[in-house]
Design a protein around this motif. Structure first.
Motif, PDB file in Angstrom:
ATOM      1  N   ASP A 238       0.840  -1.196   0.000  1.00 58.56           N
ATOM      2  CA  ASP A 238       0.000   0.000   0.000  1.00 58.56           C
ATOM      3  C   ASP A 238       0.880   1.252   0.000  1.00 58.56           C
ATOM      4  OD1 ASP A 238       0.209   1.021   3.069  1.00 58.56           O
ATOM      5  OD2 ASP A 238       0.339  -1.177   2.904  1.00 58.56           O
ATOM      6  N   PRO A 239       0.305   2.427  -0.300  1.00 56.68           N
ATOM      7  CA  PRO A 239       1.113   3.655  -0.416  1.00 56.68           C
ATOM      8  C   PRO A 239       1.902   3.994   0.860  1.00 56.68           C
ATOM      9  CG  PRO A 239      -1.088   4.002  -1.276  1.00 56.68           C
ATOM     10  CD  PRO A 239      -1.094   2.651  -0.663  1.00 56.68           C
ATOM     11  N   VAL A 240       1.309   3.765   2.029  1.00 51.43           N
ATOM     12  CA  VAL A 240       2.021   4.118   3.265  1.00 51.43           C
ATOM     13  C   VAL A 240       3.262   3.247   3.418  1.00 51.43           C
ATOM     14  CG1 VAL A 240       1.849   4.238   5.770  1.00 51.43           C
ATOM     15  CG2 VAL A 240      -0.107   4.875   4.368  1.00 51.43           C
ATOM     16  N   SER A 241       3.092   1.934   3.245  1.00 45.23           N
ATOM     17  CA  SER A 241       4.232   1.035   3.351  1.00 45.23           C
ATOM     18  C   SER A 241       5.274   1.381   2.295  1.00 45.23           C
ATOM     19  CB  SER A 241       3.799  -0.406   3.149  1.00 45.23           C
ATOM     20  OG  SER A 241       2.772  -0.740   4.029  1.00 45.23           O
ATOM     21  N   THR A 242       4.783   1.739   1.102  1.00 49.25           N
ATOM     22  CA  THR A 242       5.703   2.081   0.028  1.00 49.25           C
ATOM     23  C   THR A 242       6.581   3.261   0.421  1.00 49.25           C
ATOM     24  OG1 THR A 242       4.110   1.316  -1.600  1.00 49.25           O
ATOM     25  CG2 THR A 242       5.858   2.749  -2.387  1.00 49.25           C
ATOM     26  N   SER A 243       5.976   4.280   0.977  1.00 45.52           N
ATOM     27  CA  SER A 243       6.788   5.458   1.292  1.00 45.52           C
ATOM     28  C   SER A 243       7.733   5.164   2.452  1.00 45.52           C
ATOM     29  CB  SER A 243       5.897   6.666   1.565  1.00 45.52           C
ATOM     30  OG  SER A 243       5.508   6.699   2.912  1.00 45.52           O
ATOM     31  N   GLN A 244       7.316   4.270   3.366  1.00 44.48           N
ATOM     32  CA  GLN A 244       8.241   3.881   4.444  1.00 44.48           C
ATOM     33  C   GLN A 244       9.453   3.158   3.862  1.00 44.48           C
ATOM     34  OE1 GLN A 244       5.456   1.696   6.810  1.00 44.48           O
ATOM     35  NE2 GLN A 244       5.302   3.318   8.348  1.00 44.48           N
ATOM     36  N   ILE A 245       9.194   2.292   2.908  1.00 41.64           N
ATOM     37  CA  ILE A 245      10.300   1.559   2.301  1.00 41.64           C
ATOM     38  C   ILE A 245      11.230   2.508   1.556  1.00 41.64           C
ATOM     39  CG2 ILE A 245      10.872  -0.156   0.522  1.00 41.64           C
ATOM     40  CD1 ILE A 245       9.272  -1.985   1.980  1.00 41.64           C
ATOM     41  N   GLU A 246      10.632   3.486   0.889  1.00 44.33           N
ATOM     42  CA  GLU A 246      11.467   4.456   0.178  1.00 44.33           C
ATOM     43  C   GLU A 246      12.364   5.209   1.148  1.00 44.33           C
ATOM     44  OE1 GLU A 246       8.923   6.900  -2.180  1.00 44.33           O
ATOM     45  OE2 GLU A 246       8.311   5.223  -3.471  1.00 44.33           O
ATOM     46  N   ASP A 247      11.782   5.604   2.299  1.00 41.43           N
ATOM     47  CA  ASP A 247      12.600   6.293   3.311  1.00 41.43           C
ATOM     48  C   ASP A 247      13.746   5.406   3.764  1.00 41.43           C
ATOM     49  OD1 ASP A 247      10.907   8.383   3.113  1.00 41.43           O
ATOM     50  OD2 ASP A 247       9.743   7.923   4.924  1.00 41.43           O
TER      51      ASP A 247
END
Lengths: 309, 270, 294
Positions: B198-207
């Protein structure tokens, strides 16, 4: 830096473990293959001795009707005619498969098409459980229930082809049923939906579409059941009467390859003609099991081709 | 424009680094990959700079995943890989290289999270123990550090003995990243690591990846162009088994030199 | 109209056939349990058999069945595991592998009496093991190997490839990945397969009459030194099992209460098979839950 470079060029622990593991697992597999070849070699070496050492004519062995390897028959040759057992084995196999087939397929259709819920909840577990019932138990029940029933209904001793057929029928019924049900379940759902959507009744759908598509699978189930019936020893031995006579009717004592083998091996001297002749019977069993295997393979390949078309 | 297509496919723009100004961690030379007889990668020569994030983008079937998986020889058994993969002055695509040792230095995270059916702790400690590290204290430290780096220590520190399969998809993927960095690889390959999230997990992974960049060379396949532009330093555009353009990410997204790249990033195909 | 009537008729017939089959199967189970369960007592389960008088038990046979089962699994499990691993993880997809698979299939379809006869020739006569636990255990191993190999191979094949890739990507060898990651993940179905095969071994008789033998000499249950011939653990003693016992007393017909003993022993066999079945399902589910969540 250089350490990593060097380590890349050396054999790592993992590589060594890998080689050892691969060899270990390959030897396990090789062992099984060796066992299969040993089985064939040992049975064949004994079974062929009848023909090569005792110089029994193969045709005479297959077509002779007198079985008493210790004595000479009417033609002055040792009496090693295996026809009664061969006929007995084929007769009970074919008869029991003939009876079992409609019951098994009917039940399988009921389980998968008519009442899938009850099928899944009751019938399926029960049939799968019965597949696991030891064959001596079938033999015991045959002895207690089937033999007296046959005796009271048809006369005679009750031992014979008919009793053997009944016992094998019940014995292979669960196997054939559950394999047929698997075959029916493998028919894609949309076959049924397409047929029903065209206005066909449920029975027309089952008969014209589902059963037809499942033919290879059901044939496999039947042949599998036959292989089991052909090779079954103790349950049959207990109810067939074990008389090495060509069966005249279905209720007179008869014998099968397996029943004579079980009775005889312990009572003959290794290396004697009596003993070798028994191993020849075992060889026929072995070859028939190969034939059943080939048939199942052939059906499987055919079925695949048909489905691809 | 229709008659231009044949011309545009020949257009290519591939950046080469000046070895004096940039340290190259990994590069491929004359790489070709075959599945049976069909060629999946016909030309894919790239250089990857140390401690940078390089993104591989392109439509599905363009060969970007195949290329990535060839880099640590995950394709060995399913494809034929010809050409050189240079790492520390060695061609690691050769039989002299111990492939298991090599993968300890070039790790990988996959598209679908694939934690082992073991506890969270074991997921990380397992590979280390397998290579002979049995000191409990040392293992504890590495587990904690890896989970911290993957930004999930605080969430799971009390549940280390729970099955990893009970975690959410995003947490599972971060655990997989933690597991990969626990053995301290040089290079981290990621194959669309956020595509199933999902988008939230995605942005955490990007960080997390931006954090990791300080210590790891990262090569990431993504079909999400925003993701490539957000996190990567360099971007390579793949099409039909060829690299058509490789440049600084800013350049690729604002000023692509190849028409097809432009078509792709502006959403005209793919 | 016609089609509808045919549909109704066919449905009726199918109900009848299925009902009949259920009746047969239930009668079968019911007969064994009704006849056999009343015979089962602590005395019956623990005392030795009596050949010429009534009132004997099945104690030694029961012990022999379990001991043989244990040994057969002990030998066949590691071999099947190795073979299953090789077939699923290493074997290339070529003609030779196809032949190997066919060979294993042939082994699994051999009549058990043939396996028993081979065991007699090979273990009893050739290796001079005599009618013994060891010969029996080897024969059961031959009987069990193909089935277990097949079920282990299937269990391994059901594990997602992404588990293997995860292992490889950490620099683990294929062997480490398979034995430490794939096999543990496949454990629920492997255990189910093992327990189901245990049920088959437990009831097997034809493979045993000429290998483990048809006699059950008295055992000294206070002597657990496997090198003493009267010790229950001695692998060199002849050991009639429960299934062989049922066959033997019925075909010899000397024992006066053979029917009662067979009925009791059959019921014990059936109950054991039932238990193995439930155990297999329960253990499989249990382990699976354990693996996927805590």
């Amino acid at each position: 830096m250089d350490k990593i470079r060097a380590s890349l060029l050396k054999k790592s622990v993992a590589t060594k473990i890998e080689r050892r593991g691969k060899i270990l697992s390959l030897s396990c597999l090789a062992l099984i293959i060796v066992v299969v070849f040993l089985i064939f070699y040992f049975v064949a070496s004994r079974g062929l001795a009848t023909f090569f050492e005792n110089h029994i004519n193969l045709w005479q062995f297959l077509s002779g009707t007198q079985w008493n390897p210790g004595t000479t028959g009417t033609n002055g040759q040792p009496a090693v005619g295996a026809l009664p057992m061969i006929v007995g084995s084929f007769l009970i196999t074919i008869l029991s498969a003939l009876i079992a087939t409609p019951f098994a397929i009917g039940t399988a259709v009921f389980m998968t098409e008519i009442s899938p819920k009850r099928g899944a909840q009751i019938l399926r577990p029960v049939t799968e459980l019965l597949v696991g019932i030891p064959s001596v138990v079938y033999g015991f029940i045959g002895l207690q229930v089937v033999v007296p029933f046959v005796r009271n209904t048809f006369g005679g001793s009750g031992y014979g082809i008919l009793s053997g057929t009944f016992v094998l029928f019940v014995m292979i019924l669960p196997t054939v049923t559950s394999m047929s049900a698997d075959a029916l379940n493998a028919v894609p759902r949309y076959y049924r939906e397409a047929s029903l959507a065209l206005g066909a009744t449920r029975w027309q759908t089952i008969y014209k579409v589902v059963l037809r598509a499942a033919i290879p699978g059901m044939l496999t189930a039947i042949v599998f059941g036959m292989a089991r019936a052909f090779g079954e020893a103790l349950a049959v031995q207990m109810v067939i009467g074990n008389a090495t006579l060509l069966p005249q009717n279905l209720v007179s004592p008869a014998s099968t390859l397996t029943s004579i083998l079980t009775m005889g091996i312990g009572n003959t001297v290794m290396g004697s003609l009596q003993n070798n002749a028994l191993w020849s019977l075992a060889m026929i069993l072995l070859l028939m099991s190969l034939v059943f295997n080939l048939v199942i393979r052939y059906i499987g390949r055919k079925g695949k081709l048909n489905n691809e078309r | 424009m229709a008659d231009n297509t044949s011309m545009t496919t020949d257009q290519r723009n591939i950046m080469k680094f000046d070895p004096k100004a940039h340290e190259i961690a990994l590069s491929t030379e004359d790489l070709h990959v075959f599945y049976g007889k069909s060629e999946a990668i016909s030309e894919g020569d790239l250089q990857f700079e140390r401690y940078k994030i390089s993104a591989l983008i392109g439509p599905s079937g363009s060969g970007k995943s195949t290329y990535l998986r060839s880099l640590n020889r995950m394709n060995d058994r399913i494809a034929t890989v010809n050409g050189k993969i240079m790492y520390r002055g060695l061609d690691i695509n050769s039989n002299d290289i111990d492939v298991y040792e090599m993968r300890r230095h070039i790790g990988m995270v996959f598209q679908r999270p694939n934690p082992f059916a073991k506890s969270i702790y074991e997921n990380i400690a397992f590979a280390l123990r397998q290579r002979g590290m049995n000191n409990k204290q040392e293992l504890d430290e590495i587990v904690e550090r890896s989970l911290r780096q993957a930004a999930m220590w605080d969430q799971v520190k009390d549940d280390l003995n729970k099955s990893a399969l009970a975690l959410s998809g995003g947490q599972q993927q971060r655990l997989c990243i933690a597991r990969a960095i626990a053995i301290k690889p040089d290079i981290l390959l990621l194959d669309e690591p956020a595509s199933a999230l999902d988008p939230v997990s995605t942005s955490q992974i990007e960080d997390t990846l931006l954090e990791l960049k300080q210590n790891y060379t990262i090569i990431i396949v993504t079909h999400n162009m925003q993701q490539a532009s957000r996190i990567s330093d360099y971007t390579a555009f793949f099409n039909l088994g060829k690299v058509l353009e490789y440049a600084e990410t800013g350049d690729i997204f604002t000023n692509p030199k190849v028409d097809l790249t432009n078509d792709y990033i502006s959403g005209n195909f793919g | 109209m016609n089609a509808k009537r045919a549909d109704k008729l066919a449905t009726g017939i199918l109900y009848f056939v299925a009902g009949l089959v259920v009746l047969i199967l239930v009668a079968l189970l019911g007969y064994i349990l009704v006849q056999g369960v009343p015979e089962i007592s602590w005395h019956f389960l623990t005392s030795p058999a009596l050949a010429f008088e009534a009132g004997g038990g099945i104690g030694i046979q029961l012990f022999n069945s379990f001991y043989l089962l244990f040994l057969a699994l002990l030998i066949s499990l590691p071999i099947s595991l190795g073979a299953g691993i090789y077939l699923n993880e290493y074997a290339p997809q070529n003609t030779l592998t196809g032949l190997v698979r066919t060979t294993i299939e042939i082994l699994s379809s051999l009549p058990s009496v043939v396996v028993g006869l081979f065991g007699y020739l090979f273990f009893v006569v050739q290796f001079k093991l005599g009618f013994s636990i060891l010969s029996g255990a080897f024969a059961l191993t031959v009987f069990n190997l193909p089935i277990l190999t097949r079920s282990i191979e299937e269990a391994l094949a059901n594990i997602d490839d992404n588990q293997r890739e995860a292992g490889y990507a950490l620099g683990l060898s294929r062997w480490e990945t398979v034995t430490k990651i794939v096999v543990p993940a496949a454990l629920p179905s492997i255990i189910t397969g093992v327990v189901l095969s245990a049920g088959r071994i437990f009831g097997e008789a034809a493979a045993l009459i000429y290998t483990a033998g048809q006699s059950a000499p008295a055992l000294n249950f206070s002597d657990w030194n496997p090198f003493n011939i009267s010790s229950p653990l001695s692998p060199m003693r002849p050991a009639e099992t429960l299934a062989v016992h049922i066959w033997k007393i019925n075909s010899e017909g000397i024992m006066p209460d053979a029917k009662a003993v067979s009925a009791g022993a059959s019921a014990v066999l059936i109950i054991a098979v039932l238990l193995f079945n439930f155990l297999a399902r329960w253990l499989g589910k249990r382990l699976y839950k354990h693996l996927t969540a805590e």
